[in-house]
Design an enzyme around this catalytic site. Sequence first.
Site, mmCIF file in Angstrom:
data_model
loop_
_atom_site.group_PDB
_atom_site.id
_atom_site.type_symbol
_atom_site.label_atom_id
_atom_site.label_comp_id
_atom_site.label_asym_id
_atom_site.label_seq_id
_atom_site.Cartn_x
_atom_site.Cartn_y
_atom_site.Cartn_z
ATOM 1 N N GLU A 118 -0.057 -9.383 -1.220
ATOM 2 C CA GLU A 118 -1.496 -9.713 -1.167
ATOM 3 C C GLU A 118 -2.100 -9.684 -2.572
ATOM 4 O O GLU A 118 -2.944 -10.513 -2.921
ATOM 5 C CB GLU A 118 -2.222 -8.734 -0.240
ATOM 6 C CG GLU A 118 -1.813 -8.937 1.229
ATOM 7 C CD GLU A 118 -2.440 -7.898 2.139
ATOM 8 O OE1 GLU A 118 -2.133 -6.697 1.961
ATOM 9 O OE2 GLU A 118 -3.225 -8.284 3.014
ATOM 10 N N GLY A 145 0.717 -5.185 0.796
ATOM 11 C CA GLY A 145 -0.331 -5.236 -0.216
ATOM 12 C C GLY A 145 0.193 -5.766 -1.543
ATOM 13 O O GLY A 145 -0.581 -6.322 -2.341
ATOM 14 N N GLU A 199 3.561 -5.441 7.387
ATOM 15 C CA GLU A 199 2.649 -4.446 7.969
ATOM 16 C C GLU A 199 2.851 -4.268 9.463
ATOM 17 O O GLU A 199 2.682 -3.174 10.006
ATOM 18 C CB GLU A 199 1.191 -4.838 7.682
ATOM 19 C CG GLU A 199 0.740 -4.622 6.250
ATOM 20 C CD GLU A 199 1.033 -5.805 5.333
ATOM 21 O OE1 GLU A 199 1.856 -6.676 5.705
ATOM 22 O OE2 GLU A 199 0.445 -5.862 4.237
ATOM 23 N N ALA A 238 0.855 -1.189 0.000
ATOM 24 C CA ALA A 238 0.000 0.000 0.000
ATOM 25 C C ALA A 238 0.887 1.233 0.000
ATOM 26 O O ALA A 238 1.982 1.219 0.557
ATOM 27 C CB ALA A 238 -0.885 -0.013 1.237
#
Length: 699
Positions: A109, A106, A129, A65
């Site tokens: 992911e 992310g 994270e 992210a």
Amino acid sequence: MSNQPSTQYEVRGAVAVVTLTNPPVNGLGHALRVGIVEGLDRALADPKVSALVITGTDRAFSGGADVREFGTPKSGWEPNLGNVIKAIEGSSKPVVAAIAGVALGGGLELALGAHFRVAKADAQLGLPEVKLGLLPGAGGTQRLPRLVGLETALNMIVSGAPVPAAKFAGTPLLDAIIDGDLVDGAVKFAEKVVADKAPLKRVRDLKVKQPNAEAFLQFARNTVGAVSKNFPAPLKCVEAVAASVGGSFDQGLKTERDLFLGLMQTPESRALRHIFQAERAASKISDVPEDTPVREIKSVGIIGAGTMGGGIAMSFINAGIPVVLLEAKQEALDKGLATIRKNYESSLKKGKITQAKLDERLALITPTLSYDGFKNVDLAIEAVFESIEVKETVFKTLDEVMKPGAILASNTSALNLDQIAAFTKRPQDVIGLHFFSPANVMRLLEVVRGAKTGKDVLATSMQLAKKIKKIAVVSGVCDGFIGNRIVARYGAAANEALNAGASPQQIDKALEKFGLAMGIYRMGDLAGLDIGYAGRKRRKEANPDAYIPIVADRLAEAGRFGQKTGAGFYKYEAGKRDPIPDPAVDQMITDFRKERGITPRKVSDEEIVERAIFAMVNEGARILEEGIAQRASDIDIVYLNGYGFPAHRGGPMLYADQVGLPNVIRALKRFAAEPGSDAKFWTPAPLLVKLAEEGKSFN
Ligand code: 3HC
Ligand code: NAI
């Protein structure tokens, strides 16, 4: 930021390739997310396309992210990462993620949402994270356990550590390791999937395989809980992963989302995200462009092989940079070298380095008593006694012997760098490199910018700091620079609490409960109370009227220098470091208060912390106003890395932001109004007042 589109789309034969191109590391910001969905839709709509490859750059499939987007308002049509991944997983045409460089957070992911994954062997896969006080919030806690099992997934998620792709060869996480060109390999892989009519592997449809899952999770809760003091995220990671077992995938996703959003609001996550960005901001200097040419530093000369010189030498040889180490006398040189050797031997005993490495490192030191060896070094760092006269001799000699273009640095803690620079005919080449003790261990380096320091000298020093694994913060010239100037205020505030009625034990405990690595008086006993006393004595002789005595003077006058004399603010048993409260100290404090006409009162732990930390914040604001520090987050970095400030608070300036600047001002005013207090000391700095009035914060 570049104006390049965040994704590129091309079709190779029957395979569409979407390439993520959002420098520096393909952070999954809004434009990139939109680009991925558009690429997917284009591939789905094109009858000539039968499969899709999603890939990134050599450096990064994706760093996760976009950390710059956290906390910013969402704009327009918003495909959040979870929805992007859902769309990929739901695609009717096969999607292959092709990974080089890093696939983190992310980014991984996203790859887990694809039906197949291929990677370069050295690609790094991880869910970091937790290091930002978060947990994977786009399905990572649900999909990773389905692919690699509960234990591996939990280890990765709770530690945040990346794992090389090669380790996953042959597991459901990775379908192929690609040698040679990644995209060519991925396209071939996709063509084979299509030719074989291979079923699409949707991770959501798998079940987590783990015998005795509940017992394992309970064990994980216990161990993680025991080591994650002050940080809520690691236990929440376990909770989220636990939701991948048994229940439905969608229910697990919802649990993960709720926990993720909860963590996003915690002060601990805000602190860790702040630190991540602050560390990267610190290397930037507003008037020194990033492309400023740097000087090449291939060898370093160090003057003084004492406490600091020895540690500084180790920092360079650890990075493979040869060092010429100069002392005034053979005895001192031998002693310095022996200490360096002892440090490495202790690492050898602990298995941290090999004998070969030890020999290799020591061979990089050329010990000397003469400046002849300095003719060819690119940088000299002076670490002699803290005396302006001694520094004058050293810098005049360096100016004579060193080649043009070499950098001349001082490790002074408090002397005026501009005065030192003026001892030479090349002040543009002079800079302060203020290391912290022990210099081979402490990460912080204050880079002190003199009035005439050249921009290329600054840029070179910042780059060099990275090479020797330090985190550099630029400071202007003032007494104590950023760190010691603020710490002086912290010490003074603690003294006020001591005078008012608190004991050293209470003060230390309150500060340690707040999270500081060590209370101020335990720290003083460790560092040696004689050092501060010598400085105060000098200031008293120079200006007797302005001098205000403190309890620590009485201790030093009684020969209580701390651990090294077996007594300071505490007493110590021979050979031990555990502080033992000492009634003799209590008596000295009582006598001191009596002499000064102070009637002791009860001081709360909260007041102790407020006094100590807000005094730092107030001085931090002055340092910002004066331009000594470039930005508030630099002050935080100094305190986090040089003074044991707790990471979960994010540094004193972020802590003030979290408390609210108006509340800081109210407390300062309360302290200023107290009878007998030093009102000037507690007057809120104008910048602090201005920011509070404007409803702003430091960071
Ligand atoms: N988003 C945006 N920018 C990022 C970024 C990210 N996720 N990660 C790094 N950057 C930027 C840095 O700010 C820096 O910018 P700068 O050049 O302007 O200073 C630049 O990329 C280079 O970063 P580093 O100096 O750290 O370079 P390195 O090569 O040493 O490391 C890295 C690269 C391994 C990607 C490292 O930066 C890193 O670990 N990044 C953080 C990864 C991370 O925590 N990802 C998870 C984010 S949270 C998430 O994904 C939530 C999701 O689960 C919903
Ligand atoms: P130290 O006393 O341990 O070492 C100084 C060394 O310099 C001694 O070995 C001495 O023999 C040598 N020396 C003195 N004059 C010399 C000369 N003319 N030529 C060659 N060598 C000479 O002192 P320390 O603690 O290492 O401090 C050095 C400098 O670093 C000081 O400026 C100090 O303020 C600064 N500093 C100290 C820190 C600390 O925690 N000790 C932290 C940061 C900076």
